[in-house]
Design an enzyme around this catalytic site. Structure first.
Site, PDB file in Angstrom:
ATOM      1  N   ASP A 287       0.874  -1.167   0.000  1.00  0.00           N
ATOM      2  CA  ASP A 287       0.000   0.000   0.000  1.00  0.00           C
ATOM      3  C   ASP A 287       0.912   1.218   0.000  1.00  0.00           C
ATOM      4  OD1 ASP A 287      -2.206   1.621   0.035  1.00  0.00           O
ATOM      5  OD2 ASP A 287      -3.175   0.617   1.700  1.00  0.00           O
ATOM      6  N   CYS A 288       0.374   2.342  -0.427  1.00  0.00           N
ATOM      7  CA  CYS A 288       1.256   3.459  -0.773  1.00  0.00           C
ATOM      8  C   CYS A 288       2.026   3.999   0.425  1.00  0.00           C
ATOM      9  CB  CYS A 288       0.449   4.540  -1.466  1.00  0.00           C
ATOM     10  SG  CYS A 288      -0.123   3.941  -3.072  1.00  0.00           S
TER      11      CYS A 288
END
Length: 769
Positions: A287-288
């Protein structure tokens, strides 16, 4: 390549090309480039594994680390362009990620209902059809230079707590429902052309991720303490089905820690489980900025180089962000990481790009190369969005019955509420730009004359200043439609709800309008999460209640079609609707699924919670009546044991056989169910099959084991075959996280019809684990 590094002239030409939707040049292996055309990695006839290895062997370490991130750098000397991996397609092509932009020849894309609404259809063929349309539009936009081919969708996390702001993105609270949705939507997205990918999907967020920001705890600081039993029994089920049944090309690890270890640094979760046990053929992405989060926020490692090394060695292949590009080379130089570890990560990402055809030369010459602007927002695509919305609407209450409305008697309709003229808010989050919008007001206006009053200035409904005009409209109309509920200001990413009631003064508005209305009052709710509308359920003046979720670009038309009976509703709730009291003393941070009376803990979801509900999981009414009859089903099913497990090697504990000790391949329970429509209207029936396992502290109260959708004309009968895989769906998980098949009587339920099936072991060995 950074935008800042481009000259103004080049930047202008680039933006002009993107806006016009012109066909893009090859990403790599341009046949007109004589320096690369003969290189082995450009030879389409060679095996992908050989091509990948050849390419990696030509890269320097500095080039390799710049390919470990979502904004992957170009390698000009090898004719490879830069690539943005981050695009989103949760329920239509979205511009949330930087890999996709709308404009020019592609001003928008078909916006389907939010996932929670689509899941309410319980229609797997619909989910696959939506995936096919979304990938058609994605490929068309890629061919026009405005989108990527790697989509970080779907979200298959379990909707564990009704307050979760991102619950709207998920297929609901049941792991089998979520996993089935994942498999079929991914198949639609990725296509069925052998090893070639139409687009590459990604199932997220792995694992036990279902809290954004609650009571001072956010997802970046949350350590989810989860038992092995709940991991295997609930949280990992959709991801396993996504990988094994959907053959997804990617899995995304989440921000949170699980039992003290960040998921993106957990070798057991990533390398051992996703890639080892489940055999992921693809890449694992963070995830970012998850790697940065576990270093900077969770302080899991002492140095950034150690964080980069831990992530890659755990099995992470791609970083959404910049962290791995900044620190991986130094991790190698410091001996924390070997270059072969980076090579292994690139094998997984480059293989996916090659399966997508990105190294095959001209995009226009490839199987999906002819898709273009005409294939985006086409009439058939938009009709599917309307049909998906119709199938996802759930009729919760219908007193009298009062619905459907009459074209003769309900010619003037008061349309009231802060969501009554909703457009953009109908499509929920992670959405793009829709082809167009049909609001509830516009949809109802196609059937009747409308008197419109919003009643509240927005869904927060902070005062009653607009009540008077709304009440007056209800007095003058033949029927009143109140379109109430939530929007992204109440529930969203990084925004969990505080409670389950309608916001502000909405309940007061509904009750006062219902009291004044000259005709029947219908309450229509837009929301992702459940709402405690006990007041409306129990108020005889509120004739009917519809839940529309976030119904997408055509939501208003679908709502009107249901209200006037053009569509007979067949949706079922994919999550339990709890009373407010359920969450009053329930911490979102408590991850336990099973109830504990000793600790006054109620348990979560219909599988483990036995308390009062507003509406149960699977609830949904129709304008007709359906009757089930089981006409063919076994009473005894023998569970064959693995040939190497006979006698003393068989593991039986509490009369439950380990799944890996049974021959599971074709072991199923087959049912033949007659569904008869005894009413006066044609209808599409959503049939849910539940199982209650033999008594035992491991087992859920009941669990969904199959579902089917069948259209039955009025007065007729249809036979529906149901197959229930014993090892997958009739098994339970013990306290050690071991999946077992309970020996004994399993009760299958279809509404009020029950059928007992006795599972018997072929041989009972030693009663010992």
């Amino acid at each position: 390549m950074a935008i800042a590094s481009l000259s103004p002239t080049v930047l202008f030409l680039l933006l002009l090309s993107v806006a016009s939707g012109d066909a893009i040049a090859p990403f790599a292996c341009d046949p007109k480039d004589s320096t690369t055309a003969t290189l082995p990695f450009c030879k389409v006839s060679r095996p992908i594994s050989d091509r990948v290895n050849d390419l990696i062997g030509r890269l320097t370490l500095q080039e390799k680390v710049k390919l470990l991130i979502s904004g992957a750098a170009a390698v000009p000397r090898l004719g490879i362009k830069g690539y943005e991996w981050w695009s989103e397609a949760l329920h239509g092509v979205s511009d949330v990620g930087p890999g996709t932009r709308f404009g020019g020849a592609f001003p928008g894309a078909t916006s389907f209902p939010q996932v929670i609404t689509t899941a309410a259809s319980f229609n797997a063929t619909l989910w696959e059809a939506i995936g096919r349309v979304v990938s058609d539009e994605a490929r068309a936009m890629y061919n026009g230079g405005t989108a990527g081919l790697t989509y970080w969708s779907p979200n298959v996390n379990i909707f564990r707590d009704p307050r979760w702001g991102r619950g709207q993105e998920t297929p609901g609270e049941d792991p089998v429902l979520a996993g089935t949705y994942a498999a079929f939507y991914v198949r639609g997205l990725q296509g069925s052309d052998g090893d070639r990918l139409k687009v590459a999907a990604s199932c997220k967020h792995f694992t036990a991720y279902d809290l954004d920001n609650w009571n001072g705890v956010d997802r970046f600081h949350f350590n989810a303490k989860v038992s092995k039993q709940d991991i295997e029994d609930t949280f990992d089920v959709p991801f396993k089905m996504c990988v094994q049944d959907g053959n997804v090309a990617s899995v995304m690890c989440s921000y949170n820690e699980v039992n003290g270890v960040p998921t993106c640094a957990d070798r057991n979760l990533l390398r051992n489980t996703v890639r080892g046990q489940w055999k992921l053929d693809g890449y694992i992405v963070s995830d970012c900025d998850s790697v940065g989060v576990f270093y900077n926020t969770q302080h899991y490692t002492a140095t950034p180089e150690q964080a980069a090394a831990d992530a890659i060695k755990a099995g992470l292949d791609l970083d959404c962000g910049f962290f791995l590009a900044q620190h991986s080379e130094d991790a190698v130089k410091k001996g924390l990481l070997k270059e072969i570890d980076i090579n292994n990560a690139l094998v997984n990402t480059l293989r996916v790009q090659m399966r997508l055809g990105m190294f095959d030369g001209e995009p226009s010459a490839q199987p999906y190369g002819k898709l273009g602007p005409k294939d985006v927002c086409s009439p058939s695509n938009q009709e599917l969005a309307l049909e998906a919305a119709r199938q996802g609407i759930v009729l919760l209450k219908n007193r009298g019955p009062s619905l459907p409305l009459s074209h003769l008697h309900h010619r003037t309709i008061a349309v009231i509420g802060p969501n009554s003229d909703a457009t953009v808010s109908m499509i929920g989050n992670y959405a793009g730009v829709a082809c167009g919008y049909t609001s509830p007001l516009k949809g109802i206006g196609n059937y009747a004359k409308t008197i419109h009053q919003i009643g509240c200035s927005d869904v927060a409904c902070r005062d009653d200043m607009l009540f008077g005009a709304a009440i007056d409209a209800a007095r003058r109309a033949d029927a009143t439609i109140l379109v109430m509920g939530l929007d992204q200001s109440i529930e969203a990413e990084f925004r969990d709800r505080k409670g389950l009631h309608l916001p502000g003064h909405q309940q007061e508005l509904v009750s006062k309008v219902a009291k004044a209305s000259r005709g029947p009052t219908i309450l229509v709710l837009m929301s992702g999460g459940p709402i405690d509308v006990s007041f409306a359920k129990n108020d005889p003046r509120i004739a009917a209640i519809l839940w529309a979720g976030y119904p997408g670009q055509a939501g208003g038309a679908a709502i009107a079609d249901v209200l006037y009976g053009t569509t007979n509703p067949g949706g079922k709730l994919p999550m339990t609707w709890y009373p407010q009291e359920y969450v009053s003393n329930l911490a979102m941070t408590n991850m336990a699924m099973r109830s504990s009376p000793r600790r006054n803990y109620p348990g979560r979801t219909y599988r483990f919670y036995k308390g009062p509900v507003v509406y149960p999981f699977g609830h949904g009414l129709s304008y007709t009546n359906f009757v089930h009859t089981i006409v063919g089903a076994p009473k005894v099913v023998v569970v064959p044991l693995d040939g190497h497990r006979h006698s003393r090697n068989v593991t039986v504990l509490g009369k439950a056989i380990k799944v890996n000790h049974a021959r599971c391949n074709k072991l199923s329970v087959g049912l033949q169910v007659n569904v008869k429509n005894t009413g006066s209207k044609d209808g599409t029936h959503t049939m849910l099959v539940f199982s209650t396992p033999p008594a035992g502290h491991w087992a859920p109260h009941k669990q969904l084991v199959a579902f089917a959708k069948v259209h039955v004309p009025a007065g007729s009968e249809q036979r529906v075959p149901i197959s229930i895989h014993v090892c997958k769906f009739l098994s339970v998980v013990d306290t050690l996280g071991v999946r077992r098949i309970p020996i004994g009587v399993h009760h299958l339920h279809i509404d009020n019809v029950k059928h007992p099936v006795s599972l018997q072991a072929e041989t009972l060995g030693v009663i010992k684990s």
